[in-house]
Design an enzyme around this catalytic site. Structure first.
Site, PDB file in Angstrom:
ATOM      1  N   ASP A 201       0.869  -1.173   0.000  1.00  0.00           N
ATOM      2  CA  ASP A 201       0.000   0.000   0.000  1.00  0.00           C
ATOM      3  C   ASP A 201       0.899   1.213   0.000  1.00  0.00           C
ATOM      4  O   ASP A 201       1.729   1.384   0.887  1.00  0.00           O
ATOM      5  CB  ASP A 201      -0.904  -0.008   1.236  1.00  0.00           C
ATOM      6  CG  ASP A 201      -1.867   1.169   1.210  1.00  0.00           C
ATOM      7  OD1 ASP A 201      -2.732   1.203   0.327  1.00  0.00           O
ATOM      8  OD2 ASP A 201      -1.729   2.066   2.060  1.00  0.00           O
ATOM      9  N   GLU A 285      -1.546  -1.383  -5.235  1.00  0.00           N
ATOM     10  CA  GLU A 285      -2.822  -0.804  -5.564  1.00  0.00           C
ATOM     11  C   GLU A 285      -2.596   0.193  -6.686  1.00  0.00           C
ATOM     12  O   GLU A 285      -1.640   0.965  -6.643  1.00  0.00           O
ATOM     13  CB  GLU A 285      -3.367  -0.094  -4.325  1.00  0.00           C
ATOM     14  CG  GLU A 285      -4.830   0.140  -4.394  1.00  0.00           C
ATOM     15  CD  GLU A 285      -5.358   0.531  -3.024  1.00  0.00           C
ATOM     16  OE1 GLU A 285      -6.568   0.516  -2.841  1.00  0.00           O
ATOM     17  OE2 GLU A 285      -4.548   0.862  -2.145  1.00  0.00           O
ATOM     18  N   CYS A 337     -12.604  -5.618   6.316  1.00  0.00           N
ATOM     19  CA  CYS A 337     -11.712  -6.192   7.319  1.00  0.00           C
ATOM     20  C   CYS A 337     -10.840  -7.240   6.638  1.00  0.00           C
ATOM     21  O   CYS A 337     -11.338  -8.166   5.994  1.00  0.00           O
ATOM     22  CB  CYS A 337     -12.522  -6.838   8.438  1.00  0.00           C
ATOM     23  SG  CYS A 337     -11.526  -7.862   9.533  1.00  0.00           S
ATOM     24  N   CYS A 340     -11.609 -10.961   8.444  1.00  0.00           N
ATOM     25  CA  CYS A 340     -12.801 -11.773   8.206  1.00  0.00           C
ATOM     26  C   CYS A 340     -13.519 -11.412   6.919  1.00  0.00           C
ATOM     27  O   CYS A 340     -14.426 -12.122   6.486  1.00  0.00           O
ATOM     28  CB  CYS A 340     -13.767 -11.671   9.385  1.00  0.00           C
ATOM     29  SG  CYS A 340     -14.541 -10.047   9.528  1.00  0.00           S
ATOM     30  N   CYS A 356     -12.472  -4.480  14.269  1.00  0.00           N
ATOM     31  CA  CYS A 356     -13.531  -4.943  13.370  1.00  0.00           C
ATOM     32  C   CYS A 356     -14.759  -5.285  14.196  1.00  0.00           C
ATOM     33  O   CYS A 356     -14.672  -5.995  15.205  1.00  0.00           O
ATOM     34  CB  CYS A 356     -13.057  -6.161  12.583  1.00  0.00           C
ATOM     35  SG  CYS A 356     -14.387  -6.957  11.660  1.00  0.00           S
ATOM     36  N   CYS A 359     -15.362  -9.475  13.758  1.00  0.00           N
ATOM     37  CA  CYS A 359     -14.464 -10.485  14.323  1.00  0.00           C
ATOM     38  C   CYS A 359     -13.614  -9.942  15.468  1.00  0.00           C
ATOM     39  O   CYS A 359     -12.925 -10.702  16.141  1.00  0.00           O
ATOM     40  CB  CYS A 359     -13.557 -11.076  13.237  1.00  0.00           C
ATOM     41  SG  CYS A 359     -12.300  -9.908  12.671  1.00  0.00           S
ATOM     42  N   ASP A 366      -3.303   1.279   7.265  1.00  0.00           N
ATOM     43  CA  ASP A 366      -2.413   1.043   6.115  1.00  0.00           C
ATOM     44  C   ASP A 366      -2.127  -0.444   5.913  1.00  0.00           C
ATOM     45  O   ASP A 366      -2.130  -0.943   4.795  1.00  0.00           O
ATOM     46  CB  ASP A 366      -1.098   1.803   6.297  1.00  0.00           C
ATOM     47  CG  ASP A 366      -1.343   3.315   6.390  1.00  0.00           C
ATOM     48  OD1 ASP A 366      -2.230   3.807   5.678  1.00  0.00           O
ATOM     49  OD2 ASP A 366      -0.654   3.973   7.184  1.00  0.00           O
TER      50      ASP A 366
HETATM   51 ZN    ZN Z   1     -13.254  -8.744  10.841  1.00  0.00          ZN
END
Ligand code: ZN
Length: 419
Positions: A201, A285, A337, A340, A356, A359, A366
Site C-alpha cells: 500500500d 494498488e 476487514c 474476516c 472490526c 471479528c 495502512d
Molecule cells: Zn473482521
C-alpha cells in the site's frame, strides 16, 4: 505457485564522465547541432501542418537532412557525427509518437513536441552502434569526433551495450548512459523461487506499507538531502533576478536536486530488489484507482516518486520471473476487514486503527489495505497463474543511476523497520 518466465529487460546504466576542456567544446558543439536538427525538423513538420500538407515522414526528414547539411547556413553540421543528427530525428519521432499516442488514449496525455532551447537543463546526444563508438582497452569512452573521454566505472556492465547517450545535466555534470540487455540464463540462479505474495500500500503516512505489517519510510539520508534542497531553493528565491548570485544559487539548487534524485533512486532500487527477491508475486494498488492524482496530495505523491518505484518493481518482476499485479480498487480497502472480509463502512482519514465489528480484530489502516491488496493478488495469481508479460521491457529514462562507491546504507538506514 507457478514460476513466471524470465524476460530480457533493457536496463540503463549511468556513469559519470570527465571530458577534457577540448572535449567539452566538442560536446557543446554536438549538443548544439543535435538541438538545431531537432528544431529545424520540428519546424518542417509544423510548417507542413500549417499549410495543410500531409505529415512529413521520417524517411523524408532523413533525405531533407542530407540536403540541409550541404547548405552554407548549416554546413557546420558536418563537424559532428552524422549518427548524432540522425538520432535527433529519432527523438523527434518519439516525441510525436508519444503525443499522438496520448491523443488516441493509448498512453498518458503528452504535450505536442516543443522546440529545444540552449537553456534547457538537460542536454544529450546519442551514439548508436553504427556511429563507431567503443570502450577502449584503457577503459575510456571513444566517441566519434570527440575523442577518448575518461569514465568513472562505478559498477560492471552486465553485457555489451549497443548505444551510449552522453548527457550534461543542470549542475554541469556529464554522464554516459548505456542501455544493456539482461541475460535470463544468468538471472535464473540469482533469485530462487519463493511462495510469498506481498501486497504494497503506497500510503501517505509512510512511503510504503507491506502486507506482512512492515512500514517503510524514506531513509534518513534522503530526507536530509530533501531538506538541503528546500533550503537551497529558499536561498535562491531571495537572490535578485538576473544577478550573478542567483546564477550561483541556481547551480547549488541543481546540485542539491541531483543528490536528492540519486538518493531516492538508490532507495527505490534497494527496496524493489528486496521485495522482488523475497516474493513470488508483488501487488500494488493502482495509483490511478487510488484517486490521488487530482488531489492536494498529488505533489506529495509526486515527491515520493511512487510511479518510478512501481516501474522498477515491474521491470524487476519481469526480469526475475515474478508476477506483478496492479490491483484496481473496486471498493475502498479500508472498508473491508482483512481478517474476516466483512465490509463495515467507511472511516474518516484520521481513523488510523479500529477494531472490526464482526471479528474483533484490531486493524491498522495502512496494513489492512496492504493485506487486502495481497489477498486480491493471491486470488488473481491462483486464478490465472503467475503470468509475466513476455515482451521485452524497455529501459526507463534515467533508470539504474550511478551508484556511488561510497556509503551503502543498511536496511535500518534505508528506512526498513519491523514493528
Ligand atoms: Zn473482521
Amino acid at each position: 505457485m507457478t514460476a513466471g518466465r524470465l524476460t530480457v529487460v533493457q536496463l540503463r546504466y549511468n556513469f559519470r564522465v570527465y571530458p577534457s576542456p577540448g572535449q567539452r567544446i566538442s560536446l557543446a558543439k554536438a549538443f548544439g547541432c543535435a538541438r538545431v536538427v531537432f528544431n529545424d525538423a520540428l519546424r518542417v513538420r509544423e510548417d507542413a501542418r500549417a499549410a495543410g500538407l500531409p505529415f512529413v515522414t521520417s524517411g523524408e526528414l532523413s533525405k531533407w537532412l542530407t540536403v540541409v547539411k550541404r547548405t552554407p547556413e548549416r554546413v557546420w553540421l558536418g563537424e559532428v557525427s552524422s549518427v548524432v543528427l540522425q538520432q535527433s530525428l529519432r527523438d523527434l519521432d518519439t516525441a510525436y509518437r508519444n503525443f499522438f499516442g496520448g491523443l488516441k488514449g493509448k498512453r498518458p496525455m503528452m504535450g505536442a513536441p516543443r522546440f529545444k532551447s540552449r537553456r534547457d537543463s538537460r542536454q544529450a546526444v546519442r551514439f548508436t552502434a553504427n556511429a563507431g563508438w567503443r570502450i577502449t582497452d584503457g577503459g575510456k569512452l571513444r566517441l566519434p569526433k570527440i575523442g577518448d573521454v575518461r569514465v568513472k566505472w562505478s559498477r560492471q556492465l552486465p553485457s555489451v551495450p549497443s548505444t551510449v547517450t552522453v548527457v550534461k545535466d543542470a549542475a554541469g555534470r556529464y554522464f554516459a548512459s548505456f542501455v544493456v540487455e539482461t541475460d535470463p540464463a544468468a538471472d535464473l540462479g540469482r533469485m530462487p523461487e519463493t511462495d510469498t505474495v506481498v501486497g504494497i500500500d503506497l500510503g501517505l503516512t509512510h512511503f510504503a506499507v507491506l502486507s506482512d505489517g512492515r512500514k517503510i519510510d524514506s531513509p534518513r539520508f534522503l530526507r536530509r538531502a530533501e531538506k538541503k534542497l528546500k533550503r537551497a531553493q529558499r536561498a535562491m528565491s531571495r537572490k535578485a533576478k538576473e544577478s550573478k548570485n542567483r546564477d550561483k544559487a541556481r547551480i547549488k539548487v541543481a546540485r542539491a536536486h541531483g543528490r536528492v534524485a540519486d538518493a531516492r533512486r538508490g532507495f527505490h532500487h534497494r527496496l524493489s530488489t528486496e521485495l522482488i527477491r523475497d516474493s513470488q508475486a508483488v501487488a500494488v494498488e493502482d495509483l490511478a484507482v487510488k484517486g490521488l492524482a487530482r488531489t492536494r496530495m498529488a505533489k506529495s505523491v509526486h515527491d515520493a516518486g511512487w510511479s518510478a518505484f512501481v516501474a522498477m518493481l515491474e521491470y524487476k518482476a519481469a526480469r526475475y520471473g515474478r508476477a506483478f499485479l496492479r490491483i484496481g480498487r473496486f471498493e475502498p480497502t479500508s472498508q473491508v476487514c482483512s481478517n474476516c472480509g466483512v465490509k463495515d463502512g467507511p472511516k474518516p482519514l484520521h481513523v488510523r486503527e479500529w477494531a472490526c465489528g464482526a471479528c474483533g480484530a484490531v486493524l491498522d489502516r495502512d496494513v489492512n489495505a496492504a493485506v487486502n491488496v495481497a489477498k486480491a493478488a493471491g486470488l488473481a495469481v491462483s486464478a490465472c497463474g503467475a503470468q509475466v508479460r513476455p515482451e521485452r521491457v524497455p529501459a526507463q529514462r534515467g533508470e539504474a543511476g550511478t551508484h556511488s562507491k561510497g556509503r551503502r546504507p543498511t536496511a535500518a538506514q534505508a528506512g526498513i523497520s519491523v514493528p
